[in-house]
Design a protein around this motif. Sequence first.
Motif, PDB file in Angstrom:
ATOM      1  N   MET A 117       2.547   1.695  -3.383  1.00 50.29           N
ATOM      2  CA  MET A 117       1.583   2.143  -4.391  1.00 50.29           C
ATOM      3  C   MET A 117       1.216   3.593  -4.159  1.00 50.29           C
ATOM      4  O   MET A 117       1.045   4.358  -5.105  1.00 50.29           O
ATOM      5  N   GLN A 129       1.769   6.426  -6.831  1.00 52.01           N
ATOM      6  CA  GLN A 129       0.624   7.187  -7.330  1.00 52.01           C
ATOM      7  C   GLN A 129       0.778   8.672  -6.990  1.00 52.01           C
ATOM      8  O   GLN A 129       0.524   9.539  -7.823  1.00 52.01           O
ATOM      9  N   SER A 132      -6.016  -0.439  -5.005  1.00 48.09           N
ATOM     10  CA  SER A 132      -4.966  -1.207  -4.340  1.00 48.09           C
ATOM     11  C   SER A 132      -5.504  -1.858  -3.063  1.00 48.09           C
ATOM     12  O   SER A 132      -5.038  -2.906  -2.642  1.00 48.09           O
ATOM     13  N   ILE A 143       0.833  -1.206   0.000  1.00 46.77           N
ATOM     14  CA  ILE A 143       0.000   0.000   0.000  1.00 46.77           C
ATOM     15  C   ILE A 143       0.871   1.261   0.000  1.00 46.77           C
ATOM     16  O   ILE A 143       0.629   2.211  -0.754  1.00 46.77           O
ATOM     17  N   SER A 165      -5.571  -5.783  -2.429  1.00 43.50           N
ATOM     18  CA  SER A 165      -4.955  -6.340  -1.221  1.00 43.50           C
ATOM     19  C   SER A 165      -5.854  -7.396  -0.601  1.00 43.50           C
ATOM     20  O   SER A 165      -5.404  -8.479  -0.230  1.00 43.50           O
ATOM     21  N   VAL A 211       6.405  -2.588  -5.903  1.00 41.03           N
ATOM     22  CA  VAL A 211       5.254  -3.370  -5.463  1.00 41.03           C
ATOM     23  C   VAL A 211       5.549  -4.864  -5.569  1.00 41.03           C
ATOM     24  O   VAL A 211       5.203  -5.643  -4.687  1.00 41.03           O
TER      25      VAL A 211
END
Lengths: 255, 408
Positions: free
Chosen positions: B39, B43, B373, B36, B377, B287
């Motif tokens: 990401m 992002q 995401s 997380i 998950s 990731v």
Amino acid sequence: MNEQQQDKRKVVIELDNVKRYFQVGSETVKALRGVSFKIYEGEFVTIQGTSGSGKSTLLNQLGCLDTPTSGEYYLDGTPVRKMSKNQRAKLRNRKIGFVFQNYNLLAKTTAVENVELPLMYNNKYSAKQRREAAIKALQEVGLGDRLDHKSNQMSGGQMQRVAIARALVNNPAVLLADEATGNLDTRTSFEMLVLFQKLHQEGHTIIFVTHNPEIASFASRNINLRDGKIREDTINPNIKSAAEALAALPKPQDD
Amino acid sequence: MNILNLFKVSINAVANNKMRSFLSMLGIIIGVAAVIIMMSIGQGSKESIRKELSTMGTNLLTIRPGADMRGGVRQDPSAMQTLKMADYQRIIDEKKFVSYVSPEVTSSGQVIFGNNNTNCTMYGESTEYLDIKQWELEEGANFTEEDIRKAAKVCVVGTTIVKELFGEGKENEAIGKNIRFKSIPLRIVGVLESKGYNSWGMDQDNVIIAPYTCVMKRIAAQTYFSSIVCSALTEELTDAAIEELTQILRSNHKLKAEAVDDFTIRSQAEMMETMSSTMDTVTIILVVAAAFSLLVAGIGIMNIMLVSVTERTKEIGLRMAVGATGLVISLQFLIESVLISLTGGLLGVMLGGLVSNFVVPLMGMPSSIPAWSIYVSFAVCTFIGIIFGYIPARKAANMDPIEAIRHE
Ligand SMILES: Nc1ncnc2c1ncn2[C@@H]1O[C@H](COP(=O)(O)OP(=O)(O)OP(=O)(O)O)[C@@H](O)[C@H]1O
Ligand SMILES: [Mg+2]
């Protein structure tokens, strides 16, 4: 009791020349070498015999935990030998009540939850019905006031009572006990016998495997095994009262 | 046994062993949190770069010498000297879709004032450079066409230069002072408004802008440009402007029809695409690395579940004796392992969320958690629970009730 009287009663268990061999390496252990008998509804049968005579093996057959190498076993009229694992599981769930030597209660779990366990595997019971049946069974074994006690908060005798309640909860065709008093002191053992006799009087069919020859005198019938065969199968003409025997025991010392 | 009961049994098993359950979750928690966070940084960087590039003017065009290098082919150094004064002149003369043009010559080095010095980049530009970049002056004025013609030794500086050489907040004092860059004295005529750091972590205020003629003649001593920056009239006319510039340069360089361009024109939009895809690649690598820790975590769960199955052999035997089928037993353990990994996933998402929202910004990094995401998950955690719970569950289901119940 003569033959005719017996035949009128319902047959709960019928063994027809049941053999059970175990293959250990190249050797064949013949644990049961052809056992045949019928047990009628409402009988209280003890199974005795020396160690290694095949008592537990026999009880595993009766409890549908195992299948015979040859011969047939009818439980409540149903032939068991050809059944699949799952079918036997269902049969155990509906028709058998087990009481083990080590109680085998679930840890950290209350009496009610322990007794509910067999009904958890029966979709016909709702949560409410399950609880009601469990409470009723616990009341029957005299633990109506211990419903929410956890297994680790109870004495051996209480735990065995919970185990008996668990065996009764599904209203089984037969109650199977393997050394059910083996771990208990004399007094508690007699208390347990009083309970079994009470259940017997209420009409339950009980099969009780034991090392203790004294227990035979409290049952209605005794089967003696030797080397995987029946050595003796006798009806007990005068059943002793466990309650009286319990009363005759010296009182526990309070100090 | 119905599913609801199975869940109850599994929840109880997890709750009865809180410490162990937590420890087996830990791998999942850390793994998911790492995914997380990675990401969100990926992002976040992408978003902030996009924002930054678009405030820099989406109609910005950069002409660089040499053919398109995206293929990664090394080029002859002479190929890097194709942008000359004549090109600039022709663009100015013939431009229709291009508004501002500035040739660019850069040089890095030390700038000195009195006892103070600092390292910075010197940009040689035309007067239109500030218009192209949409930069404003805080103090003073830009240099003039006259300065360009005379290759005047004047400059406009960023606030970092002022701070390093004159002290914080001394912008108005700096005007008129002579600073030295590579021993050439330059008079400060203007100070730029502060723009802070960009998302690459580059200080945008650590710059000196001087007339390109001055930098070419006196500092870099070169006759070609490092690049030419232009702006299209509007963002919509970017393509037309690129076409126009290509025609002008090709004819000026006398390129034959079949010859490839000896220059490259990049629009800001293209830059954004390139940056985005680079960020995507970096994010994917990070990731994937984090995802490997999830694999390890899954193996951890399997390990704990195998121990748990062995430990609970007697319980399994009992359940079977009272009528549980192998399928029901395996479901019980499968649900338990999914429960552990899903709870771990939930805690991991929460931890990752906390870190991305509160800790990452403290470290000066942008972050923004993509919603998908989180769903991914949870899906991955369920998957891990099933995959790594399968072997322990099967082990439990295949037990022989007689042996299991006698197990000590
Ligand atoms: N799974 C098995 N594999 C091989 N041999 C077995 C197995 N189970 C039982 N036996 C053998 O079968 C015989 C009968 O065993 P069983 O457990 O039925 O005796 P028992 O009468 O219950 O003895 P005890 O009074 O000591 O409990 C023994 O010789 C034993 O070794
Ligand atoms: Mg035995």
